[in-house]
Structures are given as structure tokens and as C-alpha cells.
Design an enzyme around this catalytic site. Structure first.
Site, PDB file in Angstrom:
ATOM      1  N   TYR A  19       0.856  -1.194   0.000  1.00 55.09           N
ATOM      2  CA  TYR A  19       0.000   0.000   0.000  1.00 55.09           C
ATOM      3  C   TYR A  19       0.885   1.235   0.000  1.00 55.09           C
ATOM      4  O   TYR A  19       1.788   1.369   0.837  1.00 55.09           O
ATOM      5  CB  TYR A  19      -0.894  -0.047   1.240  1.00 55.09           C
ATOM      6  CG  TYR A  19      -1.905   1.076   1.377  1.00 55.09           C
ATOM      7  CD1 TYR A  19      -2.288   1.868   0.306  1.00 55.09           C
ATOM      8  CD2 TYR A  19      -2.508   1.326   2.603  1.00 55.09           C
ATOM      9  CE1 TYR A  19      -3.225   2.864   0.447  1.00 55.09           C
ATOM     10  CE2 TYR A  19      -3.456   2.321   2.764  1.00 55.09           C
ATOM     11  CZ  TYR A  19      -3.808   3.092   1.679  1.00 55.09           C
ATOM     12  OH  TYR A  19      -4.732   4.093   1.832  1.00 55.09           O
ATOM     13  N   CYS A  20       0.622   2.149  -0.949  1.00 52.66           N
ATOM     14  CA  CYS A  20       1.343   3.428  -1.015  1.00 52.66           C
ATOM     15  C   CYS A  20       2.846   3.155  -1.153  1.00 52.66           C
ATOM     16  O   CYS A  20       3.253   2.368  -2.008  1.00 52.66           O
ATOM     17  CB  CYS A  20       0.991   4.273   0.213  1.00 52.66           C
ATOM     18  SG  CYS A  20       1.646   5.954   0.203  1.00 52.66           S
ATOM     19  N   LEU A  21       3.686   3.773  -0.319  1.00 56.66           N
ATOM     20  CA  LEU A  21       5.126   3.549  -0.421  1.00 56.66           C
ATOM     21  C   LEU A  21       5.502   2.114  -0.078  1.00 56.66           C
ATOM     22  O   LEU A  21       6.546   1.622  -0.504  1.00 56.66           O
ATOM     23  CB  LEU A  21       5.877   4.519   0.488  1.00 56.66           C
ATOM     24  CG  LEU A  21       5.998   5.944  -0.037  1.00 56.66           C
ATOM     25  CD1 LEU A  21       6.648   6.844   0.997  1.00 56.66           C
ATOM     26  CD2 LEU A  21       6.805   5.978  -1.330  1.00 56.66           C
ATOM     27  N   PHE A  42      -1.543  -1.139  -4.124  1.00 56.72           N
ATOM     28  CA  PHE A  42      -2.624  -0.191  -3.888  1.00 56.72           C
ATOM     29  C   PHE A  42      -2.051   1.226  -3.839  1.00 56.72           C
ATOM     30  O   PHE A  42      -1.210   1.537  -3.000  1.00 56.72           O
ATOM     31  CB  PHE A  42      -3.337  -0.491  -2.570  1.00 56.72           C
ATOM     32  CG  PHE A  42      -3.905  -1.879  -2.455  1.00 56.72           C
ATOM     33  CD1 PHE A  42      -4.181  -2.630  -3.587  1.00 56.72           C
ATOM     34  CD2 PHE A  42      -4.179  -2.427  -1.219  1.00 56.72           C
ATOM     35  CE1 PHE A  42      -4.707  -3.914  -3.494  1.00 56.72           C
ATOM     36  CE2 PHE A  42      -4.704  -3.701  -1.107  1.00 56.72           C
ATOM     37  CZ  PHE A  42      -4.961  -4.445  -2.242  1.00 56.72           C
TER      38      PHE A  42
END
Length: 582
Positions: free
Chosen positions: A313-315, A341
Site C-alpha cells: 500500500y502506497c510507499l 494499492f
């Protein structure tokens, strides 16, 4: 001959670093040099563009004519003793309340909006201006103008005035009390009011599980099965280290982790440590080794011989993409799929967040972080807030301090206030390697001292972008399509960076688009993809679990928690201790 003295030990370097750190604190971590350079670039090129100046003058006269016509229609209505039904030349959601249609507030907000639009035109399409400087000047002008919006001021906001007269000023009294409470909480670093209703481990992050690994950087949580049989391939979740992991395990009704467990998946999740000054030396390599790789080793030891659905998720997704590319390079075949994501892998167009990232800005942050050892959560939160100033700042200030209405706290808001710090080395590395240099998409990002290529990834990919994402714009997330030839299922869902992911089934007004490009398939541009991919109503979660089911084996008996006689024994109950650190 004596060895050359390291730069960091040179006296003049130390002096400069101290001065730059003090400058960073004084300027709220915003580089004044970057701002000055941007304005000078824009102003000098605008001065040398007579055609652009003539166009701006024409626009000003046109707006003056529109405002004069609107004023005449309004005055005609007043003269006849009726409320004006004149249509405002400019529409904006900030002034949708009918009170703004009354004299003189209709003229005030129309004048403001025209002024704002003039500055938008003035800061765009100026010959010769560096694109980064152009965006920075336009952003700064917008921020400055927003401060003086008539909606933000007591005497020019009819909604506030109406409320004040109706309540005899009691709303302003409540607003003052809220303001003083917020100041006190900020000074003492206390959570916002209402956050006490969402205690980690009691109200949020309550999906049953056990901590089965703990090292200097992470705790690994293995969640208890909720079904008699489970899919053999486990899911390993890698959240971003700039947030607490329980964004994916909020309240029971909107917990993605609980949903996965109830769908028969064995779920593991990394919980990152909230770093302090002692962790200043942790860099991207440590986050890869002590983070993802340590967690993957634990998962494959607990469930030997089973491939893993890795989810970032994200980074955390960016880190996972780096790890997956390194595994492909080295012949490590322990992954079954790659699920990303709102995770960018190409940072050439990272959206408005890039306004805060240039060489001067990063150097200033590095000087500050060298002084403290980490980046404060408030600094990153302030940058995100400036990306959506009306929604995240001004509407809240007007609502609480002028209208006297305090928004009720919810689990997502409480999580957002429970922010994390970032180690100096890691933060500097990812700003430089990813945002400034775009090393990952260019094949220069190192893992184990050797560069990795996303083109080596052959795993099936499930990628999610969100339409209103200001942190990882979906078109930037979509760029993985031309970085890797693998099969990619791309989902575009409505919502923002967080609310689009926390999108449980049954939540109203949810929709998404989904399309799978087969391995080696032709490239489809993002706008064409958006125009042709079918729109489906509801949450994208069931579509993801269906995708996982297609790539999973026949159900088996649930696994034990940890390895009873091995290195990954049960250390305690979820959610662990790292997530509770402030």
C-alpha cells in the site's frame, strides 16, 4: 598520504548544516530559495511577454464587464423590492449555500472567484517558465488567495453571520473554546478531541491475531483464521512506513484485513516501528531487509512450500515492487502475485506533491533531519493538507471556530491523526532516488548493491488507483503498464488515497472500473482506458478476492500461529507494541 577528510566532518559543512537546519525550522520546512527562484522565473518571463500581458488585460476587462452586468441585475432586483434571480457568472462549491445569493455577498464571492481565475490564467502558460516553477507559483498564488476568501472571514460569510445572529454569538463562544482547546492539544502533542473513542487494540486494529516476529524495525502479525478451510497461499501486506498499518484494519465493519480473513485467506501484516533519533541510520536497504524480506522469510517458514500473495500500500507498494524486481533478478520464486494499492513505480509525474520536492527543498530537509534524526509527522501532514486546503483546512476552521460546529471523530480521522515519523536516512534516500531522480522506473534503483528493473517482473499484478488521489495520482500509478510486460489487472475506484482503499462492501456511492491487460499485451493510454473500461457499482474488494481465488489452490486446513519450535513463535497478541508508540 592521509585519507581525505569526509565532507560531513568538515567544519564549514557543519556550520552550513546548522544554519540550514535553523532556516528549515524558521520557514516551516519550506525552502525560501525555491519559492524565490520560482517567482523570479515567472515574473521575469511574464514581463518579457507582451502578448500574455495583453491577454491578461483583456481577461480583466471581460471579467469587469461580467461583474458589472451581474451587479446591474442584482441592483435592479433590489430596486423592485425582490431578491435577485441573476445567475452568477462563476460557480464554485464553496459558495453553494443560498445565503451567498443575497446582496452584497453575491457580489463579494463573485469578485473573489473572478480574481482567483485571473491569477490562474496569469500563472499558467507563460513563455519560457520552467514547468516546476510554473506549478509552484500557481500553487502559491492559490494558497495565498484562499486565505482571503470571503468564506473564511466572519464579516463576509453570510452563513456565519446568520448563525451568529440566530444564536446571539454563542457559536463564536464555542468556536473560541474549540480554538483554545486545539492550541493546548497542539502544544502538549495530544490527540484531537474524540480520538479517545478509537483506541488501538480496543476499538480499531481489533482483528484477532498474534505477533510472530519482532526486530528493530517491524513486528509481523499473523491473523487468526475465521473459516474452517483456507486458501493455501497466504497474503503478506506491506503498508507504507509513513502511516500506521491499521488503516487496513480499522473498525470491524471496514477492516480490509478482517474481510480477507473472513474470505478464507491467511493474512500476515507488517507493523512498522515509529522511529526516533536512534533510528536515523535506517535507510531503504534496512527497510527492504529488516522489513519485507524478514517478513517473507517468516511467512515461508511458517507455511513452507507455499507461494505468497504480496500486497503493498502506497510507499509500501513501491518498496514491494523494488523487492519483487530484485527477486525476479535473483531467481527467487516465492511470490504468487503482486498486489499494489495506490503505489507509484514511476515518479516522473507524481502530482502536486512534487511541488514540495526539488533539490533545494530536499537539501533543506536533509539539514533539518541531520539535526533531529527524523522527520516529524506534522511536517508531512502539513504538506498533504496544503494539497487540499479547502477540504482539510479552511472548511474545518470555519466550521469549528466560526460556526461552532465540531466535526464528529470517526475511525479514519483518528487514524490520520495517529501519524508516524520517518528516519533521516530513509526519507532522504527515497526523496532523492524516487522523486528527484526517478531511479526505479529508469532501472537505476539499487537492491543489494545492484540495480533492479521492473521489466523483470513476470508475476500477475493487481493494481489499484483512486480518482481523487492527491498523493499518488492514478495516472502515475497506471504507468506500471509500460514499465513491465506482465499481466496487469488495473482497478480505478472513486475516492481519495485512503478512502478509496477503505471501501468495504455495502458502502454507499462506491464504484470502480476494472480491466486486465494480458502478459505482453499492447499498451492502452490511461485516458483511453478510463473511457473504455466498464463501470461497476459497489466495492472493489470482492473483485480483488475473486482475482486472488483464481490464482490460489484448493482450500486446506488453517495453519498454526507461528512455528511452535522454530524462530517464529508467538510473541504476543495483535496489534503488538510498535503500533501503539507515539
Amino acid at each position: 598520504m592521509s585519507a581525505e577528510k569526509p565532507d560531513a566532518a568538515l567544519p564549514w559543512k557543519a556550520l552550513d548544516n546548522s544554519v540550514h537546519a535553523a532556516l528549515s525550522h524558521a520557514c516551516l520546512s519550506l525552502s525560501p530559495h525555491s519559492i524565490l527562484l520560482a517567482w523570479m522565473d515567472w515574473a521575469t518571463h511574464l514581463a518579457a511577454s507582451p502578448g500574455k500581458n495583453l491577454e491578461l488585460a483583456r481577461l480583466a476587462f471581460e471579467q469587469a464587464g461580467q461583474l458589472q452586468s451581474y451587479l446591474c441585475e442584482c441592483l435592479a432586483g433590489l430596486h423592485e423590492g425582490e431578491e435577485s434571480t441573476a445567475t452568477p457568472p462563476v460557480d464554485d462549491r464553496r459558495f453553494r449555500d443560498p445565503a451567498w445569493d443575497h446582496w452584497p455577498f453575491n457580489l463579494l464571492h463573485q469578485s473573489f472567484l473572478m480574481h482567483q481565475r485571473w491569477w490562474e490564467a496569469a500563472t499558467r502558460d507563460v513563455w519560457g517558465v520552467d514547468p516546476h516553477h510554473e506549478h509552484a507559483v500557481a500553487f502559491a498564488a492559490r494558497q495565498w488567495l484562499d486565505m482571503f476568501s470571503p468564506g473564511n472571514l466572519l464579516l463576509t460569510n453570510p452563513v456565519v453571520l446568520r448563525r451568529s445572529f440566530a444564536e446571539g454569538g454563542a457559536n463564536l463562544g464555542r468556536g473560541l473554546a474549540y480554538f483554545l482547546d486545539d492550541v493546548t492539544r497542539h502544544r502538549h502533542r495530544l490527540p484531537p478531541p474524540g480520538a479517545e473513542q478509537f483506541v488501538v487494540g480496543r476499538d480499531v486494529a481489533v482483528t484477532p491475531g498474534k505477533v510472530v516476529l519482532k526486530n528493530r524495525l517491524i513486528e509481523l502479525i499473523q491473523y487468526a483464521p475465521a473459516t474452517e478451510k483456507v486458501h493455501p497461499e497466504p497474503i503478506l501486506i506491506v503498508p507504507a512506513w509513513i502511516m500506521k498499518y491499521y488503516i487496513l484494519d480499522l473498525s470491524p465493519h471496514n477492516s480490509l484485513i478482517r474481510y480477507l480473513v473472513e474470505q478464507g485467506h491467511t493474512v500476515f501484516c507488517i507493523s512498522w516501528k515509529n522511529p526516533d533519533a536512534d533510528d536515523a541510520d535506517l535507510g531503504m536497504d534496512e527497510y527492504l531487509d529488516l522489513g519485507f524480506r524478514a517478513a517473507l522469510d517468516a511467512v515461508t517458514a511458517i507455511l513452507p512450500g507455499r507461494k505468497v500473495h504480496a500486497t503493498g500500500y502506497c510507499l509500501g507498494g513501491t518498496l514491494l515492487a523494488i523487492a519483487a524486481a530484485a527477486m525476479a533478478r535473483d531467481g527467487d520464486e516465492r511470490l504468487a502475485s503482486l498486489n499494489l494499492f495506490t503505489a507509484q513505480t514511476d515518479f516522473s509525474e507524481p502530482g502536486e506533491l512534487a511541488l514540495f520536492i526539488d533539490e533545494s527543498e530536499v537539501a533543506l530537509l536533509e539539514a533539518q533531519m541531520a539535526d533531529t534524526g527524523y522527520l516529524l509527522a506534522e511536517q508531512m501532514g502539513g504538506a498533504f493538507m496544503m494539497l487540499r486546503p479547502y477540504d482539510l483546512l479552511w472548511s474545518r476552521l470555519v466550521g469549528e471556530y466560526l460556526l461552532g460546529e465540531r466535526r464528529p471523530m470517526n475511525d479514519l480521522m483518528a487514524w490520520n491523526a495517529d501519524a508516524t515519523r520517518m528516519p533521516a536516512k530513509m526519507h532522504a534516500q527515497y526523496l532523492r532516488r524516487l522523486f528527484l531522480n526517478d531511479d526505479l522506473s529508469e532501472g537505476r534503483h539499487p537492491a543489494d548493491g545492484r540495480p533492479v528493473s521492473l521489466g523483470d517482473i513476470r508475476l500477475p499484478v493487481f493494481s489499484v488507483g483512486t480518482t481523487a488521489d492527491h498523493v499518488a495520482p492514478w495516472r502515475s500509478v497506471y504507468k506500471l503498464h509500460y514499465l513491465s510486460p506482465t499481466e496487469i489487472t488495473f482497478v480505478l475506484t472513486n475516492g481519495g488515497h485512503n478512502a478509496g482503499i477503505v471501501s468495504e462492501p455495502g458502502r454507499p456511492r462506491r464504484q470502480y472500473q476494472l480491466h486486465t491487460r494480458p502478459a505482453g499485451g499492447g499498451y492502452i493510454a490511461p485516458d483511453e482506458w478510463q473511457a473504455t473500461a466498464p463501470v461497476q457499482q459497489g466495492s472493489w474488494w470482492p473483485a480483488w478476492t475473486a482475482w486472488l481465488h483464481e490464482r490460489s489452490g484448493e482450500p486446506v486446513d488453517p495453519p498454526r500461529m507461528g512455528t511452535p519450535r522454530g524462530s517464529y513463535r508467538v510473541l504476543g497478541d495483535a496489534p503488538g507494541e510498535y503500533v501503539k508508540a507515539q
